[in-house]
Design an enzyme around this catalytic site. Structure first.
Site, PDB file in Angstrom:
ATOM      1  CE  LYS A 173      31.213 -20.916 -20.158  1.00  0.00           C
ATOM      2  NZ  LYS A 173      30.284 -21.677 -19.284  1.00  0.00           N
ATOM      3  CD  GLU A 176      30.429 -26.323 -15.043  1.00  0.00           C
ATOM      4  OE1 GLU A 176      30.367 -27.544 -15.082  1.00  0.00           O
ATOM      5  OE2 GLU A 176      31.481 -25.695 -14.816  1.00  0.00           O
ATOM      6  N   GLY A 227      32.726 -13.226 -13.334  1.00  0.00           N
ATOM      7  CA  GLY A 227      33.042 -14.471 -12.635  1.00  0.00           C
ATOM      8  C   GLY A 227      34.134 -14.232 -11.619  1.00  0.00           C
ATOM      9  CD  GLU A 230      41.541 -19.908  -9.702  1.00  0.00           C
ATOM     10  OE1 GLU A 230      40.503 -19.965  -9.007  1.00  0.00           O
ATOM     11  OE2 GLU A 230      42.227 -20.895  -9.977  1.00  0.00           O
ATOM     12  N   GLY A 232      39.267 -14.513 -14.293  1.00  0.00           N
ATOM     13  CA  GLY A 232      39.420 -13.211 -14.946  1.00  0.00           C
ATOM     14  C   GLY A 232      40.874 -12.914 -15.286  1.00  0.00           C
ATOM     15  CD  GLU A 250      31.594  -5.533 -14.109  1.00  0.00           C
ATOM     16  OE1 GLU A 250      31.703  -5.401 -12.876  1.00  0.00           O
ATOM     17  OE2 GLU A 250      31.594  -4.581 -14.901  1.00  0.00           O
ATOM     18  CB  CYS A 284      29.884 -10.305  -7.347  1.00  0.00           C
ATOM     19  SG  CYS A 284      28.723  -9.173  -8.091  1.00  0.00           S
ATOM     20  CD  GLU A 383      33.397 -13.508  -4.420  1.00  0.00           C
ATOM     21  OE1 GLU A 383      34.140 -13.975  -5.302  1.00  0.00           O
ATOM     22  OE2 GLU A 383      32.576 -12.618  -4.638  1.00  0.00           O
TER      23      GLU A 383
HETATM   24  P1  NAP Z   1      33.913 -18.737 -12.417  1.00  0.00           P
HETATM   25  O1  NAP Z   1      34.327 -20.094 -12.049  1.00  0.00           O
HETATM   26  O2  NAP Z   1      34.946 -17.726 -12.655  1.00  0.00           O
HETATM   27  O3  NAP Z   1      32.999 -18.915 -13.695  1.00  0.00           O
HETATM   28  C1  NAP Z   1      32.393 -17.852 -14.369  1.00  0.00           C
HETATM   29  C2  NAP Z   1      32.216 -18.231 -15.808  1.00  0.00           C
HETATM   30  O4  NAP Z   1      33.497 -18.386 -16.417  1.00  0.00           O
HETATM   31  C3  NAP Z   1      31.493 -19.553 -16.014  1.00  0.00           C
HETATM   32  O5  NAP Z   1      30.701 -19.448 -17.161  1.00  0.00           O
HETATM   33  C4  NAP Z   1      32.647 -20.491 -16.211  1.00  0.00           C
HETATM   34  O6  NAP Z   1      32.349 -21.680 -16.883  1.00  0.00           O
HETATM   35  C5  NAP Z   1      33.582 -19.644 -17.031  1.00  0.00           C
HETATM   36  N1  NAP Z   1      34.969 -20.120 -17.038  1.00  0.00           N
HETATM   37  C6  NAP Z   1      35.618 -20.840 -16.091  1.00  0.00           C
HETATM   38  N2  NAP Z   1      36.882 -21.078 -16.484  1.00  0.00           N
HETATM   39  C7  NAP Z   1      37.038 -20.496 -17.697  1.00  0.00           C
HETATM   40  C8  NAP Z   1      38.110 -20.412 -18.623  1.00  0.00           C
HETATM   41  N3  NAP Z   1      39.305 -20.954 -18.381  1.00  0.00           N
HETATM   42  N4  NAP Z   1      37.915 -19.739 -19.771  1.00  0.00           N
HETATM   43  C9  NAP Z   1      36.735 -19.160 -20.036  1.00  0.00           C
HETATM   44  N5  NAP Z   1      35.673 -19.235 -19.211  1.00  0.00           N
HETATM   45  C10 NAP Z   1      35.825 -19.883 -18.051  1.00  0.00           C
HETATM   46  O7  NAP Z   1      32.935 -18.103 -11.351  1.00  0.00           O
HETATM   47  P2  NAP Z   1      31.665 -18.768 -10.711  1.00  0.00           P
HETATM   48  O8  NAP Z   1      32.128 -19.615  -9.598  1.00  0.00           O
HETATM   49  O9  NAP Z   1      30.780 -19.357 -11.727  1.00  0.00           O
HETATM   50  O10 NAP Z   1      30.924 -17.444 -10.205  1.00  0.00           O
HETATM   51  C11 NAP Z   1      31.200 -16.861  -9.009  1.00  0.00           C
HETATM   52  C12 NAP Z   1      32.164 -15.692  -9.154  1.00  0.00           C
HETATM   53  O11 NAP Z   1      31.638 -14.681 -10.007  1.00  0.00           O
HETATM   54  C13 NAP Z   1      32.419 -15.009  -7.855  1.00  0.00           C
HETATM   55  O12 NAP Z   1      33.789 -14.780  -7.692  1.00  0.00           O
HETATM   56  C14 NAP Z   1      31.672 -13.691  -7.972  1.00  0.00           C
HETATM   57  O13 NAP Z   1      32.147 -12.667  -7.196  1.00  0.00           O
HETATM   58  C15 NAP Z   1      31.762 -13.401  -9.410  1.00  0.00           C
HETATM   59  N6  NAP Z   1      30.661 -12.525  -9.827  1.00  0.00           N
HETATM   60  C16 NAP Z   1      30.943 -11.215 -10.088  1.00  0.00           C
HETATM   61  C17 NAP Z   1      29.929 -10.336 -10.463  1.00  0.00           C
HETATM   62  C18 NAP Z   1      30.229  -8.879 -10.742  1.00  0.00           C
HETATM   63  O14 NAP Z   1      29.406  -8.196 -11.318  1.00  0.00           O
HETATM   64  N7  NAP Z   1      31.368  -8.352 -10.369  1.00  0.00           N
HETATM   65  C19 NAP Z   1      28.627 -10.819 -10.595  1.00  0.00           C
HETATM   66  C20 NAP Z   1      28.375 -12.159 -10.322  1.00  0.00           C
HETATM   67  C21 NAP Z   1      29.411 -13.010  -9.950  1.00  0.00           C
HETATM   68  P3  NAP Z   1      31.712 -22.927 -16.110  1.00  0.00           P
HETATM   69  O15 NAP Z   1      30.363 -22.935 -16.640  1.00  0.00           O
HETATM   70  O16 NAP Z   1      32.494 -24.132 -16.493  1.00  0.00           O
HETATM   71  O17 NAP Z   1      31.791 -22.687 -14.664  1.00  0.00           O
HETATM   72 MG    MG Z   2      32.304 -22.710 -12.666  1.00  0.00          MG
END
Ligand code: NAP
Ligand code: MG
Length: 487
Positions: A173, A176, A227, A230, A232, A250, A284, A383
């Protein structure tokens, strides 16, 4: 353009016909529509992946055969590099040359795991001659893979390649906001026509419906998530409450980039600026806290400001652009919230903080440097995920280490010094998954990537990355021809 998602080897619309608008953040305009998957669509994808894992031929191919197919995927990604890079730039905003690097890295990831597939071996365990005991490594099963929007194709590659090499089937997935290169990858896989249908499924939709359906499913054996911390945590808890599916995470970071007075000063300036502003700071592992020794503090900030002011903002497709827009209007507002917080906290805004006057259409924000940031303030602890850096001076090595570890995160860190022993002392003391010495950001796919503390669970990339998709099975073979004499 209206796209379709990839489900059981077919390109389909959402079951209820709903679509989502996809934006070009440099223009603030809709550039495409994709299906908005329903829970039933995701269930359908899970059923296809389950069937292929339980009854299909993918897990039963030889590892060499799977590896060979991954190498073909790598070549096909390279053949489509220009198209993929342009699509990534238009959808995420990043400069085209950065997107091109991402596509190269994605192809390299398939190549790496293609090569590794048939080098994974089991073990024969030491045993008396009366038995043979060995360990085989089996694919973990059906994998749900959920990724963010900052490196869309690369994150997809980090997830899909090791899973396929291991013999798993999967449902990916994308975020979005940024599903377009993953859907293009689906077309590429379909064209190659080497994967049985249902082995790779790509469902577009939001986290609460599409993502959560994967997490709550009893037919999914593993979730690989990149992602926010929170989300995670919710995934880990929910996975435990359903079928105890395996989880790798991650997550976020607030990584320190640490500068000692004995560092090469030219390298230090460049490393400080590159560490935070690459990919608009939407990384990240961004070096979002600059810890700097007091004697060079004022000079480093002055030079960073000078460099930051030279960064040319614009549409990523323009070859002169060095920084693109943020991914969405909402995300820019979130970043602006942190800029306001920084100002309110009494930190000194050294440069930036504004929407650039000349770029009214897209979601741009200036490279922003806050100086004298309170290490306990939200700007230093949370962050931002944008081009905003917090500078914190330190007096001596022990204080630098203390500050470096003073957040809930532990993803990455940079250490800049010519003193090798000092660098190694910091390497030992800093609690983070990746430490760069006199550099920032290189991510060799041969080594493990992942976080300490609340930055994650498990590792991706390198040999560790495939272990997450395998599980060991011990087999004991009795070599004696006599009954058990216990009773
Ligand atoms: P996010 O809100 O946690 O979203 C990440 C993914 O999870 C998206 O596909 C999101 O769907 C999905 N998601 C959200 N709620 C969910 C749920 N309840 N159940 C299952 N999936 C769900 O993060 P983001 O804002 O897109 O990305 C930024 C974050 O990613 C930052 O905190 C960053 O540090 C982290 N990140 C970490 C790494 C690493 O390698 N450590 C790499 C890149 C990014 P939607 O499409 O609806 O948003
Ligand atoms: Mg999102």
């Amino acid at each position: 353009m209206i796209h379709r998602m990839y489900l059981d080897g077919r390109f389909v619309e959402a079951g209820n016909g709903q679509t989502r608008d996809i934006y070009n953040p440099a223009k603030g305009e809709v550039m495409a529509q994709v299906p908005e998957a329903t829970a039933a669509d995701v269930e359908h994808a899970i059923a296809a992946a389950r069937r292929e894992f339980d009854e299909g031929k993918w897990p039963n191919l030889s590892a060499a055969q799977r590896g060979h197919i991954l190498l073909k995927i790598a070549s096909a990604i390279r053949a489509h590099k220009d198209e993929l890079a342009r699509l990534e730039t238009m959808n995420v905003g990043k400069p085209l040359y950065e997107a091109e690097g991402d596509i190269d890295d994605a192809a390299d990831t398939f190549e790496y795991y293609g090569g590794l597939a048939n080098k994974i071996t089991g073990e024969v365990n030491p045993m008396a001659p009366k038995a043979l005991d060995f360990t085989i490594k089996e694919p973990i099963g059906v994998c749900g893979q959920i990724i963010p929007w900052n490196f869309p194709l690369l994150m997809a590659a980090w997830k899909i390649a090791p899973a396929l090499a291991a013999g798993c089937t999967l449902i990916l997935k994308p975020a979005e906001q940024t599903p377009l290169t993953a859907l293009k990858l689906a077309e590429i896989l379909h064209e190659i026509n080497e994967l049985p249908k249902g082995v790779v499924n790509i469902v577009t939709g939001d986290g609460l419906t599409a993502g959560a359906t994967l997490v709550k499913s009893h037919d999914v054996d593993k979730i690989a998530f990149t992602g926010s911390t929170e989300v995670g945590k919710w995934i880990l808890k929910t996975a435990a409450e359903t079928n105890l599916k395996k989880v790798t995470l991650e997550l976020g970071g607030k990584s320190p980039n640490i500068f000692f007075a004995d560092a090469d000063f030219e390298m230090a300036i460049a490393g400080a600026v590159f560490g935070i502003f690459l990919n608009q700071g939407e990384v990240c592992s961004a070096g979002s806290r600059i810890l700097v020794e007091k004697s060079i503090h004022a000079k480093l900030v002055e030079m960073m400001v000078e460099k930051a002011k030279q960064i040319r903002l614009g549409d990523g497709l323009d070859p002169n652009t060095k920084m693109g827009p943020l991914v969405t209007a909402e995300h820019r507002e979130r970043v602006e919230g942190y800029i306001k917080m920084g100002k309110d906290s009494g930190a000194k805004l050294a440069t930036g903080g504004q929407r650039p006057a000349a770029l009214k259409q897209g979601y741009f924000i200036e490279p922003t440097i806050f100086d004298h940031v309170d290490p306990n303030s939200r700007l230093a602890q949370e962050e931002v995920f944008g081009p905003v850096v917090a500078v914190i001076p330190f007096a001596h090595e022990a204080e630098a280490i203390k500050l470096a570890n003073h957040t809930p995160y532990g993803l990455a860190a940079g250490v800049w010094t010519k003193d090798f022993s000092k660098a190694m002392r910091l390497v030992r003391k800093i609690r983070a998954g990746m430490i760069w010495v006199n550099h920032y950001h290189p991510t060799p796919l041969e080594g493990p990537w992942g976080g300490f503390k609340q930055s994650g669970l498990g590792r991706e990339l390198g040999p560790y990355g495939i272990e997450n998709y395998l599980q060991p099975k011990q087999v004991y073979v009795n070599l004696q021809q006599k009954p058990i004499t216990w009773y």
